[in-house]
Scaffold this motif. Structure first.
Motif, PDB file in Angstrom:
ATOM      1  N   VAL A  25      12.636   0.043   6.215  1.00 51.81           N
ATOM      2  CA  VAL A  25      12.907  -0.180   4.809  1.00 51.81           C
ATOM      3  C   VAL A  25      12.132   0.833   3.987  1.00 51.81           C
ATOM      4  O   VAL A  25      11.054   1.289   4.407  1.00 51.81           O
ATOM      5  CB  VAL A  25      12.525  -1.628   4.407  1.00 51.81           C
ATOM      6  N   THR A  26      12.675   1.223   2.844  1.00 47.35           N
ATOM      7  CA  THR A  26      12.025   2.168   1.949  1.00 47.35           C
ATOM      8  C   THR A  26      11.560   1.453   0.692  1.00 47.35           C
ATOM      9  O   THR A  26      12.313   0.648   0.117  1.00 47.35           O
ATOM     10  CB  THR A  26      12.989   3.300   1.547  1.00 47.35           C
ATOM     11  N   ARG A  27      10.320   1.706   0.307  1.00 47.86           N
ATOM     12  CA  ARG A  27       9.822   1.115  -0.913  1.00 47.86           C
ATOM     13  C   ARG A  27      10.455   1.817  -2.116  1.00 47.86           C
ATOM     14  O   ARG A  27      10.455   3.045  -2.200  1.00 47.86           O
ATOM     15  CB  ARG A  27       8.298   1.231  -1.012  1.00 47.86           C
ATOM     16  N   LYS A  28      11.031   1.040  -3.011  1.00 46.69           N
ATOM     17  CA  LYS A  28      11.756   1.607  -4.137  1.00 46.69           C
ATOM     18  C   LYS A  28      10.818   2.324  -5.086  1.00 46.69           C
ATOM     19  O   LYS A  28       9.648   1.977  -5.238  1.00 46.69           O
ATOM     20  CB  LYS A  28      12.528   0.520  -4.870  1.00 46.69           C
ATOM     21  N   GLY A  29      11.353   3.334  -5.738  1.00 50.06           N
ATOM     22  CA  GLY A  29      10.575   4.112  -6.693  1.00 50.06           C
ATOM     23  C   GLY A  29      10.631   5.576  -6.347  1.00 50.06           C
ATOM     24  O   GLY A  29      11.043   5.973  -5.260  1.00 50.06           O
ATOM     25  N   THR A  30      10.196   6.414  -7.262  1.00 56.80           N
ATOM     26  CA  THR A  30      10.180   7.858  -7.064  1.00 56.80           C
ATOM     27  C   THR A  30       8.811   8.290  -6.576  1.00 56.80           C
ATOM     28  O   THR A  30       7.795   7.920  -7.194  1.00 56.80           O
ATOM     29  CB  THR A  30      10.500   8.588  -8.376  1.00 56.80           C
ATOM     30  N   PRO A  31       8.756   9.042  -5.460  1.00 56.33           N
ATOM     31  CA  PRO A  31       7.451   9.492  -4.942  1.00 56.33           C
ATOM     32  C   PRO A  31       6.681  10.279  -5.998  1.00 56.33           C
ATOM     33  O   PRO A  31       7.254  10.993  -6.790  1.00 56.33           O
ATOM     34  CB  PRO A  31       7.835  10.361  -3.761  1.00 56.33           C
ATOM     35  N   ALA A  77       0.816  -1.219   0.000  1.00 58.54           N
ATOM     36  CA  ALA A  77       0.000   0.000   0.000  1.00 58.54           C
ATOM     37  C   ALA A  77       0.844   1.261   0.000  1.00 58.54           C
ATOM     38  O   ALA A  77       0.364   2.342  -0.355  1.00 58.54           O
ATOM     39  CB  ALA A  77      -0.922   0.007   1.217  1.00 58.54           C
ATOM     40  N   LEU A  78       2.110   1.160   0.403  1.00 56.41           N
ATOM     41  CA  LEU A  78       2.979   2.335   0.507  1.00 56.41           C
ATOM     42  C   LEU A  78       3.165   3.024  -0.839  1.00 56.41           C
ATOM     43  O   LEU A  78       3.281   2.392  -1.876  1.00 56.41           O
ATOM     44  CB  LEU A  78       4.362   1.913   1.006  1.00 56.41           C
ATOM     45  N   LYS A  79       3.208   4.359  -0.793  1.00 57.98           N
ATOM     46  CA  LYS A  79       3.597   5.107  -1.985  1.00 57.98           C
ATOM     47  C   LYS A  79       5.062   4.809  -2.319  1.00 57.98           C
ATOM     48  O   LYS A  79       5.849   4.508  -1.420  1.00 57.98           O
ATOM     49  CB  LYS A  79       3.436   6.607  -1.730  1.00 57.98           C
ATOM     50  N   PRO A  80       5.447   4.884  -3.586  1.00 52.92           N
ATOM     51  CA  PRO A  80       6.876   4.739  -3.917  1.00 52.92           C
ATOM     52  C   PRO A  80       7.707   5.745  -3.136  1.00 52.92           C
ATOM     53  O   PRO A  80       7.356   6.918  -3.025  1.00 52.92           O
ATOM     54  CB  PRO A  80       6.911   5.026  -5.419  1.00 52.92           C
ATOM     55  N   GLY A  81       8.790   5.268  -2.548  1.00 56.52           N
ATOM     56  CA  GLY A  81       9.626   6.116  -1.721  1.00 56.52           C
ATOM     57  C   GLY A  81       9.164   6.178  -0.279  1.00 56.52           C
ATOM     58  O   GLY A  81       9.817   6.821   0.556  1.00 56.52           O
ATOM     59  N   GLY A  82       8.053   5.511   0.031  1.00 56.18           N
ATOM     60  CA  GLY A  82       7.535   5.506   1.396  1.00 56.18           C
ATOM     61  C   GLY A  82       8.361   4.637   2.316  1.00 56.18           C
ATOM     62  O   GLY A  82       9.088   3.735   1.879  1.00 56.18           O
ATOM     63  N   ARG A  83       8.252   4.901   3.635  1.00 59.69           N
ATOM     64  CA  ARG A  83       9.054   4.188   4.623  1.00 59.69           C
ATOM     65  C   ARG A  83       8.168   3.279   5.475  1.00 59.69           C
ATOM     66  O   ARG A  83       7.057   3.665   5.855  1.00 59.69           O
ATOM     67  CB  ARG A  83       9.774   5.164   5.564  1.00 59.69           C
TER      68      ARG A  83
END
Length: 404
Positions: free
Chosen positions: A398-404, A339-345
Protein backbone atom coordinates in the motif's frame (compact mmCIF):
# COMPACT_ATOMS: atom_id res chain seq x y z
CA UNK A 1 24.51 37.63 -5.38
CA UNK A 2 28.16 37.91 -6.41
CA UNK A 3 30.19 34.97 -5.05
CA UNK A 4 32.74 36.01 -2.43
CA UNK A 5 34.36 32.53 -2.33
CA UNK A 6 35.67 30.53 -5.28
CA UNK A 7 36.24 26.78 -5.15
CA UNK A 8 39.12 26.28 -7.58
CA UNK A 9 40.19 22.92 -8.94
CA UNK A 10 43.92 22.51 -9.40
CA UNK A 11 45.93 19.76 -11.08
CA UNK A 12 49.08 17.97 -9.94
CA UNK A 13 51.09 20.35 -12.11
CA UNK A 14 50.22 23.23 -9.78
CA UNK A 15 49.53 26.82 -10.82
CA UNK A 16 50.35 26.08 -14.45
CA UNK A 17 47.21 23.89 -14.68
CA UNK A 18 44.87 26.78 -13.86
CA UNK A 19 42.79 28.52 -16.50
CA UNK A 20 43.42 32.26 -16.92
CA UNK A 21 40.22 33.03 -14.98
CA UNK A 22 41.14 30.68 -12.12
CA UNK A 23 44.71 32.01 -12.03
CA UNK A 24 43.40 35.59 -11.79
CA UNK A 25 41.06 34.71 -8.92
CA UNK A 26 43.75 32.82 -6.98
CA UNK A 27 46.22 35.68 -7.52
CA UNK A 28 43.75 38.15 -6.02
CA UNK A 29 42.75 36.04 -3.02
CA UNK A 30 43.12 37.43 0.50
CA UNK A 31 42.66 34.05 2.16
CA UNK A 32 43.16 30.54 0.75
CA UNK A 33 41.78 27.34 2.28
CA UNK A 34 42.99 23.88 1.37
CA UNK A 35 44.96 20.82 2.35
CA UNK A 36 48.65 21.13 3.08
CA UNK A 37 49.49 19.76 -0.38
CA UNK A 38 47.26 22.31 -2.10
CA UNK A 39 48.54 25.26 -0.09
CA UNK A 40 52.12 24.24 -0.93
CA UNK A 41 51.31 24.80 -4.62
CA UNK A 42 50.90 28.55 -4.04
CA UNK A 43 53.92 30.67 -4.92
CA UNK A 44 55.96 31.62 -1.85
CA UNK A 45 55.43 35.28 -2.73
CA UNK A 46 51.63 35.00 -2.68
CA UNK A 47 50.41 37.41 0.05
CA UNK A 48 47.22 35.48 0.94
CA UNK A 49 46.62 34.09 4.40
CA UNK A 50 46.89 30.29 4.20
CA UNK A 51 44.29 28.31 6.18
CA UNK A 52 44.76 24.52 6.21
CA UNK A 53 41.72 22.31 6.83
CA UNK A 54 41.06 21.34 10.40
CA UNK A 55 40.66 17.74 11.52
CA UNK A 56 37.94 16.63 11.39
CA UNK A 57 37.23 18.44 8.15
CA UNK A 58 33.79 19.71 9.26
CA UNK A 59 35.41 21.78 12.02
CA UNK A 60 36.53 24.21 9.29
CA UNK A 61 32.97 25.49 8.80
CA UNK A 62 33.38 28.41 11.28
CA UNK A 63 36.61 29.42 9.52
CA UNK A 64 34.79 29.55 6.18
CA UNK A 65 31.93 31.59 7.63
CA UNK A 66 34.36 34.01 9.29
CA UNK A 67 35.86 34.77 5.87
CA UNK A 68 32.62 36.32 4.56
CA UNK A 69 33.30 39.66 2.93
CA UNK A 70 36.87 38.78 1.97
CA UNK A 71 38.20 37.50 -1.33
CA UNK A 72 38.45 33.82 -0.41
CA UNK A 73 39.52 30.75 -2.36
CA UNK A 74 39.30 27.04 -1.61
CA UNK A 75 41.83 24.91 -3.51
CA UNK A 76 40.88 21.30 -4.26
CA UNK A 77 42.12 18.56 -6.54
CA UNK A 78 40.67 18.38 -10.05
CA UNK A 79 36.92 18.80 -10.20
CA UNK A 80 35.73 19.75 -6.69
CA UNK A 81 32.24 18.49 -7.50
CA UNK A 82 33.52 14.89 -7.92
CA UNK A 83 33.98 13.56 -4.36
CA UNK A 84 35.37 16.99 -3.45
CA UNK A 85 34.35 19.77 -1.03
CA UNK A 86 31.61 21.28 -3.23
CA UNK A 87 28.80 19.25 -1.60
CA UNK A 88 30.06 20.13 1.89
CA UNK A 89 30.30 23.83 1.08
CA UNK A 90 26.71 23.85 -0.14
CA UNK A 91 25.70 22.83 3.37
CA UNK A 92 27.79 25.62 4.92
CA UNK A 93 27.07 28.58 2.64
CA UNK A 94 23.93 29.99 1.12
CA UNK A 95 22.97 29.87 -2.58
CA UNK A 96 25.15 32.11 -4.72
CA UNK A 97 27.86 32.65 -2.09
CA UNK A 98 30.46 30.56 -3.88
CA UNK A 99 31.32 29.50 -7.42
CA UNK A 100 33.14 26.41 -8.68
CA UNK A 101 35.95 26.56 -11.24
CA UNK A 102 36.82 22.94 -12.00
CA UNK A 103 39.97 21.47 -13.48
CA UNK A 104 39.90 18.10 -15.29
CA UNK A 105 38.89 15.45 -12.75
CA UNK A 106 41.02 12.43 -11.88
CA UNK A 107 38.34 10.36 -13.60
CA UNK A 108 38.64 12.31 -16.85
CA UNK A 109 42.43 12.11 -16.78
CA UNK A 110 42.42 8.38 -15.98
CA UNK A 111 39.90 7.60 -18.72
CA UNK A 112 42.04 9.53 -21.18
CA UNK A 113 45.19 7.64 -20.14
CA UNK A 114 43.51 4.23 -20.33
CA UNK A 115 41.42 4.87 -23.45
CA UNK A 116 38.18 4.17 -21.58
CA UNK A 117 34.89 5.95 -22.25
CA UNK A 118 33.60 7.60 -19.09
CA UNK A 119 30.00 6.75 -19.91
CA UNK A 120 30.92 3.07 -19.67
CA UNK A 121 32.78 3.40 -16.36
CA UNK A 122 31.67 3.57 -12.72
CA UNK A 123 33.47 6.44 -10.97
CA UNK A 124 33.92 5.68 -7.27
CA UNK A 125 35.98 6.53 -4.22
CA UNK A 126 37.48 4.66 -1.28
CA UNK A 127 38.91 7.87 0.17
CA UNK A 128 37.44 7.88 3.66
CA UNK A 129 35.36 4.83 2.73
CA UNK A 130 36.05 1.11 3.17
CA UNK A 131 37.04 -0.81 0.02
CA UNK A 132 34.09 -3.13 0.75
CA UNK A 133 31.82 -0.36 -0.50
CA UNK A 134 32.81 -1.45 -4.02
CA UNK A 135 31.36 -4.97 -3.62
CA UNK A 136 28.03 -4.22 -5.40
CA UNK A 137 29.98 -2.93 -8.41
CA UNK A 138 31.98 -6.14 -8.97
CA UNK A 139 30.66 -7.73 -12.14
CA UNK A 140 32.53 -9.55 -14.88
CA UNK A 141 33.49 -7.04 -17.56
CA UNK A 142 32.77 -3.95 -15.43
CA UNK A 143 35.26 -1.11 -15.43
CA UNK A 144 35.79 1.00 -12.32
CA UNK A 145 37.79 4.16 -11.67
CA UNK A 146 38.50 4.49 -7.96
CA UNK A 147 39.95 7.41 -6.02
CA UNK A 148 42.45 5.90 -3.56
CA UNK A 149 42.80 6.58 0.15
CA UNK A 150 46.59 6.17 0.42
CA UNK A 151 49.52 4.03 -0.70
CA UNK A 152 47.93 0.94 0.86
CA UNK A 153 44.78 1.19 -1.29
CA UNK A 154 45.94 -1.01 -4.22
CA UNK A 155 46.89 -3.88 -1.90
CA UNK A 156 43.63 -3.59 0.05
CA UNK A 157 41.60 -3.47 -3.15
CA UNK A 158 43.47 -6.47 -4.59
CA UNK A 159 42.73 -8.42 -1.39
CA UNK A 160 39.04 -7.60 -1.72
CA UNK A 161 38.99 -8.67 -5.38
CA UNK A 162 40.66 -11.99 -4.60
CA UNK A 163 38.25 -12.68 -1.74
CA UNK A 164 35.26 -12.01 -4.01
CA UNK A 165 36.46 -14.25 -6.85
CA UNK A 166 37.88 -11.45 -9.01
CA UNK A 167 41.60 -12.18 -8.67
CA UNK A 168 42.01 -12.11 -12.46
CA UNK A 169 41.04 -8.42 -12.58
CA UNK A 170 43.60 -5.98 -13.98
CA UNK A 171 44.61 -3.02 -11.84
CA UNK A 172 45.89 0.20 -13.43
CA UNK A 173 47.73 2.43 -10.95
CA UNK A 174 47.74 6.05 -12.13
CA UNK A 175 49.92 8.31 -9.99
CA UNK A 176 50.29 12.11 -10.05
CA UNK A 177 48.36 12.49 -13.30
CA UNK A 178 49.19 15.74 -15.05
CA UNK A 179 52.27 16.35 -12.93
CA UNK A 180 55.98 15.88 -13.43
CA UNK A 181 55.95 12.64 -11.40
CA UNK A 182 53.14 11.02 -13.41
CA UNK A 183 53.41 7.23 -13.60
CA UNK A 184 51.15 4.43 -14.89
CA UNK A 185 51.65 0.79 -13.88
CA UNK A 186 49.58 -2.35 -14.37
CA UNK A 187 49.21 -5.59 -12.45
CA UNK A 188 46.57 -8.19 -11.62
CA UNK A 189 44.79 -8.56 -8.31
CA UNK A 190 46.24 -12.02 -7.65
CA UNK A 191 49.74 -10.95 -8.71
CA UNK A 192 52.41 -8.70 -7.23
CA UNK A 193 50.80 -5.38 -6.28
CA UNK A 194 53.34 -2.54 -5.91
CA UNK A 195 53.72 -1.10 -2.43
CA UNK A 196 55.65 2.01 -3.50
CA UNK A 197 52.56 3.84 -4.70
CA UNK A 198 52.19 7.59 -4.29
CA UNK A 199 49.48 8.70 -1.87
CA UNK A 200 47.85 10.69 -4.70
CA UNK A 201 46.64 8.15 -7.22
CA UNK A 202 43.62 6.65 -8.95
CA UNK A 203 43.02 2.96 -9.59
CA UNK A 204 41.47 1.63 -12.77
CA UNK A 205 39.89 -1.80 -12.30
CA UNK A 206 39.09 -3.99 -15.29
CA UNK A 207 36.91 -6.57 -13.51
CA UNK A 208 37.41 -10.19 -14.52
CA UNK A 209 35.69 -12.98 -12.62
CA UNK A 210 37.76 -16.06 -11.85
CA UNK A 211 36.76 -19.34 -13.50
CA UNK A 212 34.02 -20.90 -11.40
CA UNK A 213 33.50 -17.78 -9.28
CA UNK A 214 29.94 -17.27 -8.14
CA UNK A 215 28.32 -14.16 -9.59
CA UNK A 216 25.29 -12.27 -8.34
CA UNK A 217 23.09 -9.91 -10.31
CA UNK A 218 21.88 -6.56 -8.99
CA UNK A 219 18.34 -7.63 -9.91
CA UNK A 220 16.38 -8.57 -6.74
CA UNK A 221 15.90 -12.27 -6.12
CA UNK A 222 19.31 -13.61 -5.08
CA UNK A 223 19.42 -17.37 -4.45
CA UNK A 224 18.48 -18.25 -0.88
CA UNK A 225 21.85 -19.91 -0.32
CA UNK A 226 23.59 -16.59 -1.02
CA UNK A 227 22.66 -15.70 2.56
CA UNK A 228 23.53 -17.19 5.89
CA UNK A 229 20.20 -17.82 7.59
CA UNK A 230 18.43 -20.03 10.10
CA UNK A 231 15.60 -21.05 7.77
CA UNK A 232 13.32 -18.17 8.70
CA UNK A 233 13.78 -15.74 5.86
CA UNK A 234 11.85 -14.17 2.99
CA UNK A 235 12.50 -16.70 0.25
CA UNK A 236 13.69 -15.79 -3.21
CA UNK A 237 10.36 -15.59 -5.07
CA UNK A 238 8.60 -13.62 -2.36
CA UNK A 239 11.67 -11.44 -1.86
CA UNK A 240 11.68 -10.42 -5.52
CA UNK A 241 7.95 -9.62 -5.28
CA UNK A 242 8.49 -7.58 -2.11
CA UNK A 243 11.36 -5.57 -3.62
CA UNK A 244 9.32 -4.80 -6.74
CA UNK A 245 6.54 -3.42 -4.54
CA UNK A 246 8.94 -1.49 -2.28
CA UNK A 247 10.39 0.25 -5.37
CA UNK A 248 14.03 0.94 -4.33
CA UNK A 249 15.12 4.40 -5.43
CA UNK A 250 18.56 6.09 -5.32
CA UNK A 251 19.28 7.41 -1.83
CA UNK A 252 15.99 6.13 -0.39
CA UNK A 253 15.62 4.82 3.18
CA UNK A 254 14.02 1.47 4.03
CA UNK A 255 12.86 0.25 7.42
CA UNK A 256 13.23 -3.54 7.39
CA UNK A 257 11.15 -4.48 10.43
CA UNK A 258 11.92 -7.89 11.84
CA UNK A 259 14.85 -8.08 9.44
CA UNK A 260 15.80 -11.70 10.21
CA UNK A 261 18.95 -12.53 8.24
CA UNK A 262 18.73 -9.23 6.35
CA UNK A 263 17.87 -10.60 2.90
CA UNK A 264 15.43 -7.75 2.15
CA UNK A 265 17.91 -5.18 3.51
CA UNK A 266 20.74 -6.50 1.33
CA UNK A 267 18.62 -6.64 -1.82
CA UNK A 268 17.39 -3.07 -1.25
CA UNK A 269 20.96 -1.78 -0.96
CA UNK A 270 22.04 -3.64 -4.10
CA UNK A 271 19.12 -2.21 -6.09
CA UNK A 272 19.13 1.40 -4.78
CA UNK A 273 22.37 3.35 -5.46
CA UNK A 274 23.22 5.30 -2.33
CA UNK A 275 20.27 3.68 -0.56
CA UNK A 276 20.04 3.25 3.21
CA UNK A 277 18.45 0.64 5.46
CA UNK A 278 17.52 0.52 9.11
CA UNK A 279 17.37 -3.21 9.86
CA UNK A 280 15.27 -3.57 13.01
CA UNK A 281 15.94 -6.93 14.67
CA UNK A 282 15.82 -7.78 18.41
CA UNK A 283 17.49 -11.22 18.15
CA UNK A 284 21.28 -11.09 18.60
CA UNK A 285 22.01 -14.21 16.52
CA UNK A 286 20.05 -12.83 13.60
CA UNK A 287 21.73 -9.45 13.90
CA UNK A 288 25.03 -11.25 13.45
CA UNK A 289 23.66 -12.88 10.28
CA UNK A 290 22.53 -9.47 8.97
CA UNK A 291 26.00 -8.03 9.52
CA UNK A 292 27.70 -10.99 7.83
CA UNK A 293 25.38 -11.03 4.83
CA UNK A 294 25.67 -7.28 4.33
CA UNK A 295 29.47 -7.40 4.58
CA UNK A 296 29.61 -9.94 1.74
CA UNK A 297 26.88 -8.64 -0.52
CA UNK A 298 26.07 -4.95 0.17
CA UNK A 299 28.34 -3.44 2.80
CA UNK A 300 27.40 0.24 2.53
CA UNK A 301 24.30 1.99 3.85
CA UNK A 302 23.15 -0.46 6.55
CA UNK A 303 22.46 0.31 10.19
CA UNK A 304 21.21 -2.41 12.52
CA UNK A 305 18.72 -1.36 15.21
CA UNK A 306 18.86 -3.90 18.08
CA UNK A 307 15.38 -3.32 19.46
CA UNK A 308 11.85 -4.63 19.10
CA UNK A 309 9.26 -2.81 17.00
CA UNK A 310 7.32 -0.59 17.38
CA UNK A 311 9.33 0.80 20.32
CA UNK A 312 12.40 0.76 18.03
CA UNK A 313 10.81 3.38 15.77
CA UNK A 314 11.28 6.16 18.34
CA UNK A 315 13.67 8.79 17.01
CA UNK A 316 14.37 7.09 13.67
CA UNK A 317 14.35 9.16 10.44
CA UNK A 318 11.17 8.87 8.39
CA UNK A 319 11.40 6.04 5.82
CA UNK A 320 10.59 6.04 2.12
CA UNK A 321 9.52 2.40 2.39
CA UNK A 322 8.76 -0.13 5.10
CA UNK A 323 8.85 -3.93 4.97
CA UNK A 324 6.97 -5.84 7.66
CA UNK A 325 8.16 -9.39 7.30
CA UNK A 326 8.86 -10.49 10.83
CA UNK A 327 5.30 -11.24 11.88
CA UNK A 328 2.38 -8.85 12.19
CA UNK A 329 0.95 -7.94 15.58
CA UNK A 330 -1.71 -5.47 16.60
CA UNK A 331 -0.24 -1.98 16.89
CA UNK A 332 2.72 -2.55 14.58
CA UNK A 333 1.10 -1.30 11.37
CA UNK A 334 -0.19 2.08 12.66
CA UNK A 335 3.25 3.04 13.98
CA UNK A 336 5.05 1.96 10.78
CA UNK A 337 2.52 3.44 8.36
CA UNK A 338 2.33 6.68 10.35
CA UNK A 339 6.11 7.08 10.11
CA UNK A 340 6.16 6.76 6.31
CA UNK A 341 6.83 9.82 4.20
CA UNK A 342 3.89 10.85 1.99
CA UNK A 343 4.02 8.70 -1.12
CA UNK A 344 6.00 6.03 0.73
CA UNK A 345 5.34 2.32 0.23
CA UNK A 346 4.62 -0.35 2.83
CA UNK A 347 4.83 -4.07 2.12
CA UNK A 348 3.71 -6.74 4.59
CA UNK A 349 3.84 -10.52 4.39
CA UNK A 350 1.76 -12.88 6.47
CA UNK A 351 2.10 -16.64 6.87
CA UNK A 352 -0.11 -17.40 9.89
CA UNK A 353 -3.90 -17.17 9.83
CA UNK A 354 -3.77 -14.58 12.60
CA UNK A 355 -1.43 -12.31 10.63
CA UNK A 356 -3.51 -12.84 7.50
CA UNK A 357 -6.63 -11.68 9.32
CA UNK A 358 -4.82 -8.47 10.27
CA UNK A 359 -3.84 -7.90 6.62
CA UNK A 360 -7.38 -8.54 5.39
CA UNK A 361 -8.73 -5.94 7.82
CA UNK A 362 -6.04 -3.40 6.87
CA UNK A 363 -6.69 -3.93 3.17
CA UNK A 364 -10.38 -3.24 3.69
CA UNK A 365 -9.57 0.11 5.34
CA UNK A 366 -6.53 1.29 3.37
CA UNK A 367 -6.85 -0.40 0.00
CA UNK A 368 -3.67 -1.32 -1.81
CA UNK A 369 -2.97 -4.64 -3.52
CA UNK A 370 -3.52 -7.96 -1.79
CA UNK A 371 -2.11 -11.21 -3.19
CA UNK A 372 -1.98 -14.79 -1.98
CA UNK A 373 1.12 -16.46 -3.32
CA UNK A 374 1.70 -20.20 -3.45
CA UNK A 375 4.99 -21.62 -4.71
CA UNK A 376 5.81 -25.26 -5.35
CA UNK A 377 9.25 -26.60 -6.21
CA UNK A 378 10.02 -29.79 -8.11
CA UNK A 379 11.66 -32.33 -5.78
CA UNK A 380 12.42 -36.07 -5.92
CA UNK A 381 9.60 -38.43 -5.01
CA UNK A 382 11.21 -41.85 -5.02
CA UNK A 383 12.55 -42.41 -8.55
CA UNK A 384 10.34 -39.60 -9.90
CA UNK A 385 9.72 -35.94 -9.25
CA UNK A 386 6.80 -34.11 -7.72
CA UNK A 387 5.74 -30.66 -6.62
CA UNK A 388 6.62 -29.79 -3.02
CA UNK A 389 4.50 -26.78 -2.00
CA UNK A 390 5.81 -24.14 0.38
CA UNK A 391 3.45 -22.49 2.86
CA UNK A 392 1.31 -19.90 1.06
CA UNK A 393 2.11 -16.27 1.83
CA UNK A 394 -0.29 -13.33 1.84
CA UNK A 395 1.38 -10.26 0.31
CA UNK A 396 -0.02 -6.76 0.77
CA UNK A 397 1.42 -3.48 -0.39
CA UNK A 398 0.00 0.00 0.00
CA UNK A 399 1.14 3.57 -0.66
CA UNK A 400 0.66 6.33 1.85
CA UNK A 401 -1.35 9.09 0.20
CA UNK A 402 0.19 12.49 -0.34
CA UNK A 403 2.95 14.09 -2.38
CA UNK A 404 6.53 13.18 -1.41
Amino acid sequence: MTPWLHLVGIGDGGMDTLTPEAARIVAGAEIVFGGARHLALLPETHPAERRPWRSPFADSAPDILAARGRRAVVLATGDPSWFGPARWLRGVLGPGEFAVLPAPSAFSLAAARLGWSLEDVRCLSIHGRPPEALVPELRDGARLLVLAEDARSPARLAELLRARGFGASRLHLLEHMGGAAERLRETVADGDVPADVAALHTIGVDCRADAGARRFSAVPGLPDDAFRHDGKMTKRTLRALALAALEPMPGALLWDVGAGCGSISVEWLRAAPGGRVLAIEPDAARRAMIAENAARLAPAGLRIVPERAPAAFEGLPAPDAVFLGGGLTDGLFPAAFGALKPGGRLVAHAVTLESEQILLALHEVHGGELLRVSVAAAEPVGPYRGWRPAMPVTHWHVTRKGTP
